[in-house]
Write a protein that holds these residues in place. Structure first.
Motif, PDB file in Angstrom:
ATOM      1  N   GLN A 293       0.811  -1.211   0.000  1.00 55.87           N
ATOM      2  CA  GLN A 293       0.000   0.000   0.000  1.00 55.87           C
ATOM      3  C   GLN A 293       0.849   1.268   0.000  1.00 55.87           C
ATOM      4  OE1 GLN A 293      -3.257   0.036  -0.336  1.00 55.87           O
ATOM      5  NE2 GLN A 293      -3.355  -2.213  -0.361  1.00 55.87           N
ATOM      6  N   LYS A 294       2.111   1.166   0.395  1.00 53.14           N
ATOM      7  CA  LYS A 294       3.000   2.323   0.398  1.00 53.14           C
ATOM      8  C   LYS A 294       3.553   2.509  -1.014  1.00 53.14           C
ATOM      9  CE  LYS A 294       4.322   1.697   5.238  1.00 53.14           C
ATOM     10  NZ  LYS A 294       5.448   1.513   6.197  1.00 53.14           N
ATOM     11  N   TRP A 295       2.757   3.109  -1.843  1.00 55.76           N
ATOM     12  CA  TRP A 295       3.120   3.205  -3.254  1.00 55.76           C
ATOM     13  C   TRP A 295       4.228   4.209  -3.514  1.00 55.76           C
ATOM     14  CZ3 TRP A 295       2.688   7.931  -5.646  1.00 55.76           C
ATOM     15  CH2 TRP A 295       1.879   8.876  -5.030  1.00 55.76           C
ATOM     16  N   LEU A 296       4.514   5.113  -2.568  1.00 51.40           N
ATOM     17  CA  LEU A 296       5.558   6.107  -2.793  1.00 51.40           C
ATOM     18  C   LEU A 296       6.935   5.448  -2.887  1.00 51.40           C
ATOM     19  CD1 LEU A 296       6.134   9.120  -3.105  1.00 51.40           C
ATOM     20  CD2 LEU A 296       6.421   9.253  -0.627  1.00 51.40           C
ATOM     21  N   ASP A 297       7.202   4.445  -2.042  1.00 54.39           N
ATOM     22  CA  ASP A 297       8.470   3.721  -2.137  1.00 54.39           C
ATOM     23  C   ASP A 297       8.579   2.993  -3.465  1.00 54.39           C
ATOM     24  OD1 ASP A 297       9.085   4.609   0.394  1.00 54.39           O
ATOM     25  OD2 ASP A 297       8.293   2.819   1.387  1.00 54.39           O
ATOM     26  N   ALA A 298       7.488   2.391  -3.911  1.00 57.71           N
ATOM     27  CA  ALA A 298       7.508   1.710  -5.207  1.00 57.71           C
ATOM     28  C   ALA A 298       7.693   2.706  -6.346  1.00 57.71           C
ATOM     29  CB  ALA A 298       6.211   0.918  -5.392  1.00 57.71           C
ATOM     30  N   TYR A 299       7.115   3.879  -6.220  1.00 59.71           N
ATOM     31  CA  TYR A 299       7.267   4.931  -7.230  1.00 59.71           C
ATOM     32  C   TYR A 299       8.732   5.330  -7.381  1.00 59.71           C
ATOM     33  CZ  TYR A 299       6.439   9.514  -9.451  1.00 59.71           C
ATOM     34  OH  TYR A 299       6.457  10.591 -10.292  1.00 59.71           O
ATOM     35  N   VAL A 300       9.416   5.537  -6.260  1.00 60.58           N
ATOM     36  CA  VAL A 300      10.835   5.902  -6.305  1.00 60.58           C
ATOM     37  C   VAL A 300      11.675   4.755  -6.853  1.00 60.58           C
ATOM     38  CG1 VAL A 300      12.799   6.649  -4.911  1.00 60.58           C
ATOM     39  CG2 VAL A 300      10.529   7.534  -4.413  1.00 60.58           C
ATOM     40  N   THR A 301      11.346   3.517  -6.462  1.00 63.98           N
ATOM     41  CA  THR A 301      12.101   2.357  -6.936  1.00 63.98           C
ATOM     42  C   THR A 301      11.993   2.201  -8.440  1.00 63.98           C
ATOM     43  OG1 THR A 301      11.697   1.257  -4.813  1.00 63.98           O
ATOM     44  CG2 THR A 301      12.376  -0.121  -6.661  1.00 63.98           C
ATOM     45  N   VAL A 302      10.787   2.322  -8.969  1.00 67.11           N
ATOM     46  CA  VAL A 302      10.589   2.184 -10.415  1.00 67.11           C
ATOM     47  C   VAL A 302      11.325   3.293 -11.169  1.00 67.11           C
ATOM     48  CG1 VAL A 302       8.828   2.378 -12.213  1.00 67.11           C
ATOM     49  CG2 VAL A 302       8.437   0.908 -10.258  1.00 67.11           C
ATOM     50  N   SER A 303      11.340   4.498 -10.623  1.00 64.71           N
ATOM     51  CA  SER A 303      12.030   5.604 -11.287  1.00 64.71           C
ATOM     52  C   SER A 303      13.533   5.370 -11.341  1.00 64.71           C
ATOM     53  CB  SER A 303      11.727   6.915 -10.562  1.00 64.71           C
ATOM     54  OG  SER A 303      10.343   7.174 -10.513  1.00 64.71           O
ATOM     55  N   ILE A 304      14.123   4.871 -10.253  1.00 67.09           N
ATOM     56  CA  ILE A 304      15.566   4.618 -10.231  1.00 67.09           C
ATOM     57  C   ILE A 304      15.925   3.452 -11.146  1.00 67.09           C
ATOM     58  CG2 ILE A 304      17.485   3.939  -8.743  1.00 67.09           C
ATOM     59  CD1 ILE A 304      16.116   5.437  -6.472  1.00 67.09           C
ATOM     60  N   LEU A 305      15.115   2.400 -11.138  1.00 67.40           N
ATOM     61  CA  LEU A 305      15.381   1.271 -12.031  1.00 67.40           C
ATOM     62  C   LEU A 305      15.242   1.683 -13.493  1.00 67.40           C
ATOM     63  CD1 LEU A 305      13.594  -1.676 -10.193  1.00 67.40           C
ATOM     64  CD2 LEU A 305      16.050  -1.262 -10.386  1.00 67.40           C
ATOM     65  N   GLY A 306      14.341   2.610 -13.786  1.00 68.53           N
ATOM     66  CA  GLY A 306      14.221   3.113 -15.148  1.00 68.53           C
ATOM     67  C   GLY A 306      15.488   3.816 -15.613  1.00 68.53           C
ATOM     68  N   GLU A 307      16.137   4.559 -14.711  1.00 67.12           N
ATOM     69  CA  GLU A 307      17.409   5.193 -15.071  1.00 67.12           C
ATOM     70  C   GLU A 307      18.488   4.154 -15.312  1.00 67.12           C
ATOM     71  OE1 GLU A 307      18.083   8.372 -15.677  1.00 67.12           O
ATOM     72  OE2 GLU A 307      15.954   8.802 -15.421  1.00 67.12           O
ATOM     73  N   ALA A 308      18.477   3.072 -14.543  1.00 64.55           N
ATOM     74  CA  ALA A 308      19.462   2.010 -14.780  1.00 64.55           C
ATOM     75  C   ALA A 308      19.190   1.275 -16.081  1.00 64.55           C
ATOM     76  CB  ALA A 308      19.453   1.029 -13.605  1.00 64.55           C
ATOM     77  N   ALA A 309      17.913   1.122 -16.436  1.00 68.27           N
ATOM     78  CA  ALA A 309      17.568   0.418 -17.673  1.00 68.27           C
ATOM     79  C   ALA A 309      17.970   1.193 -18.913  1.00 68.27           C
ATOM     80  CB  ALA A 309      16.070   0.131 -17.694  1.00 68.27           C
ATOM     81  N   LYS A 310      18.136   2.496 -18.813  1.00 63.53           N
ATOM     82  CA  LYS A 310      18.583   3.281 -19.973  1.00 63.53           C
ATOM     83  C   LYS A 310      19.990   2.914 -20.406  1.00 63.53           C
ATOM     84  CE  LYS A 310      16.003   7.525 -18.857  1.00 63.53           C
ATOM     85  NZ  LYS A 310      16.166   8.956 -18.539  1.00 63.53           N
TER      86      LYS A 310
END
Length: 713
Positions: A293-310
């Motif tokens: 339910q704490k979607w803010l942590d997941a939001y930050v995680t997905v954003s950082i992983l997106g930078e690594a995927a680039k």
């Protein structure tokens, strides 16, 4: 001779003491009046941004508005230069605090000036470096954005482009404040947090007005959720004493999923892929936190992983596997007991913190023997990294959910909050635009169907995103029957269509990516022509035309392109990183490199770790005499083979001939100038002689010696 000082005597103009006092008084009055006249005649800077100019601009008529508009544009150029848009906010001419403040004040002018101010703020907030000096200005911007949304934009009947830009500014500002919260730069600041909480309460009441626009609604929800975390206990004036600020904040901490995403980002690009593979395994072990339910942590995680995927195709594939719902319940054989596994998962053997804190250092939880996290490992410990005496910590991994017959645990996009899924779609758009290679960009858009024909895509068939999770799969994403937020899946389809529409706008005129743009157009046309496409999803094409295009050509002083999430990932990976141990991960002794220190980057102002382990006993430092001999020695002469010597001689000949040619050309030019000057001088002499002869003939007159008396002619 001795120096004789002759005393100075005023023999003339001797006055009394009263007259001298009056004279001094008159001189003092005249000097003060002259200085006042100079101050009154000095003109202020006409291009200084002020509240008075804003009021004059808004109340001016049409004729006066044209003159003031030109003056406002020059103010805008000054603020734009202070923000350093061409150099990613870096350089001696950059003053971000001053520039952001001027733009916030100048944005109160109505019309085109306001739109330009919003655009410059978006560009600058997305690319500027991170610094704790920006915190007061960021609070001011956050309060201004919330006030504008409540006082001006909400009163309008339709969604406008200025409202979209305002929410984007608010999202960027709160993202920066969230980073400073994680970095421990928001300790105290009770007055700022109390004011921010007051504006947040008013914004929460109008959240339902944006339910038809998921992009704006996500920005509003992010501002509220991040603001709640930033404000903390400062929710009312009663919680703070009147005479001083009481620090009631907890120790800054990040979730385990965020920490593991930082480890993935940190090891991308290394030659040894072992660390990267293990970091990805540990990220998959924490994938259940993305469905909480704490979607803010997941939001930050997905954003950082997106930078690594680039940056890496392997990470991009695994990033989509994580979104598909792939899980790893147990670590591979041998990893759990290896020193590398202990390094990432159980760093309790590291050195203590610099302060007198009794907590042992830890950065991630210790796993249970079965590979899952038991409840006894839920104690929070402090991280050894403590910049400038500040304490930060990493929260332990939450326990895995207990499965039974009545509980369904969904992983991937199907189990994430729609806000996290929307951010995942936005990161795929960023990868399509700024991926390191063409394969990475193609994978972000097509997923596992990279070899398929894009024109064969037909909309209308439900896709649960279990086989692939690219942008093309999210266009027809449907939820399973067991999903709780099944009614919100259209927002993810909206995000995918919105991203493709923005992709076509970004790539317009780019000849190198015409194929990617043509594929995006084909997918958009299929979705538009499908009768099962909802009207809310189709509105993404209209709203995307009002969104602002972020600059794709701006680069910093180092020549690299950067954005906000890349800077955040880089800074947090250094703040929450572990110090270098005395032995490597396989137990070998380190024989050197203890005196070498890594230079800190410009983005993060963090002092290096001082709690490094001492060097091994077998390593001895050189003496002072040895140091002098090392630095003053000439060293061994370099040996050259015949080929290298021939190349060197040839280069010398070429350079010598080029120098001679240049000298010859210069001499020819010099002689040409001399000849031209001589020719000009001779022409001038000839002209002067002709003028003199003409004047002489006029003065001589006509001869009359042979004329008779009274003869005229």
């Amino acid at each position: 001779m001795p120096v004789i000082k002759v005393p100075l005597q005023h023999k003339f103009g001797i006055i009394s003491q009263r007259q001298r006092t009056e004279l001094q008084k008159r001189i003092y009055v005249s000097n003060s009046s002259a200085s006042n006249n100079v101050n009154t005649t000095a003109r202020d800077n006409p291009y200084e941004v002020s509240e008075g100019f804003v009021q004059e601009y808004n109340s001016a008529n049409i004729e006066q508005r044209d003159v003031l508009h030109q003056r406002a544009e020059k103010m805008l150029l000054r603020a734009k230069r202070r923000c350093g848009l061409a150099t990613d906010g870096e350089g001696r001419h950059v003053s971000l605090v001053h520039g952001w403040s001027e733009l916030a004040v100048l944005a109160q002018c109505t019309g085109k000036i306001q739109q330009d101010c919003f655009a410059i703020l978006i560009f600058s907030l997305n690319q500027a470096p991170l610094s704790d000096e920006h915190v007061p200005t960021l609070f001011f911007l956050a309060e201004s954005v919330m006030y504008w949304l409540q006082a001006e934009e909400i009163k309008k009947n339709f969604l406008r482009s200025s409202e979209i830009k305002l929410t984007k500014i608010g999202e960027l500002v709160f993202t920066r404040l969230l980073y400073h919260h994680f970095a421990g730069n928001l300790q105290g600041l009770a007055e700022c947090k109390l004011r921010l909480h007051t504006y947040m309460n008013g914004l929460k009441k109008h959240k339902n007005l944006y339910k038809s626009y998921p992009g704006v609604l996500l920005a509003i929800n992010f501002m509220n959720e991040a603001g709640t975390l930033i404000v903390g206990p400062y929710t009312s004036p009663e919680t703070v004493e009147d005479d001083s600020d009481v620090v009631m904040d907890e120790v800054p901490s990040i979730a385990a999923c965020i920490y593991r995403s930082l480890q993935v980002w940190k090891h991308v690009g290394c030659k040894d892929k072992t660390d990267l593979k293990e970091a990805i395994i540990f990220m998959f072990l924490a994938s259940h936190e993305l469905s909480s339910q704490k979607w803010l942590d997941a939001y930050v995680t997905v954003s950082i992983l997106g930078e690594a995927a680039k940056r890496d195709l392997f990470v991009c594939d695994l990033y989509q596997d994580l979104a598909r719902g792939v899980t790893v319940e147990e670590p591979p054989n041998g990893v759990e007991n290896s020193p590398r596994y202990s390094r990432v998962m159980n760093p309790s053997t590291r050195g203590q913190m610099e302060d007198s804190s009794p907590d042992p250092s830890i950065a991630a939880p210790s796993p249970a023997p079965s590979g899952r996290i038991s409840s006894k490992h839920r104690s929070e410990r402090s991280s050894p990294t403590s910049p400038v005496g500040k304490r930060v910590k990493v929260r332990t991994l939450s326990p895995y959910p207990h499965l039974d017959e009545s509980t369904y645990v969904l992983y991937g996009v199907a189990g994430w909050s729609w806000k996290v899924g929307y951010q995942y779609a936005r990161t795929l758009l960023e990868i399509c635009l700024h991926g390191a290679t063409a394969d990475i960009q193609k994978t972000a858009m097509l997923g596992k169907w990279g070899n398929a024909d894009v024109t064969s895509f037909r909309a209308g068939k439900a896709n649960f995103c279990t086989d692939s999770c690219g942008l093309v799969d999210l266009l027809e994403f449907r939820a399973a029957d067991v999903q709780e937020n099944k009614q919100d899946t259209w927002k993810i389809r909206y995000a995918a269509l919105y991203g493709l529409s923005m992709l076509t706008r970004y790539l317009e005129g780019n000849k190198q990516k015409q194929g990617l743009r043509a594929g995006a157009w084909s997918l958009i046309n299929d979705v538009q022509n499908c009768p099962s496409t909802e009207r809310e999803v189709s509105d993404a094409l209209t709203i995307s035309k009002m969104d602002i295009l972020m600059s794709t050509n701006s680069k910093g002083l180092d020549g690299r392109q950067s954005n906000l999430w890349m800077r955040i990932a880089k800074s947090l990976s250094q703040i929450y990183s572990l110090p270098t141990p005395a032995a490597d991960y396989y137990g070998k002794e380190i024989e050197a490199d203890y005196t070498k220190s890594k230079k800190p980057t410009q983005d993060v102002r963090i002092t290096p770790h001082k709690n490094l382990a001492p060097p091994p006993a077998g390593v001895r430092r050189p003496t002072i005499r040895q140091e002098i001999l090392v630095h003053s020695g000439l060293g061994e002469a370099r040996r050259m083979d015949s080929a290298s010597r021939g190349v060197l001689n040839l280069n010398r000949l070429v350079v010598d001939q080029l120098r001679k040619d240049i000298a010859g050309y210069q001499e020819i030019d010099k002689q040409s100038v001399i000849v031209a000057m001589e020719r000009k001088r001779k022409e001038e002499e000839t002209r002067q002689k002709a003028i003199q002869m003409k004047r002489k003939s006029k003065l001589e007159g006509k001869g009359t010696a042979g004329w008779n008396a009274y003869q005229t002619k």
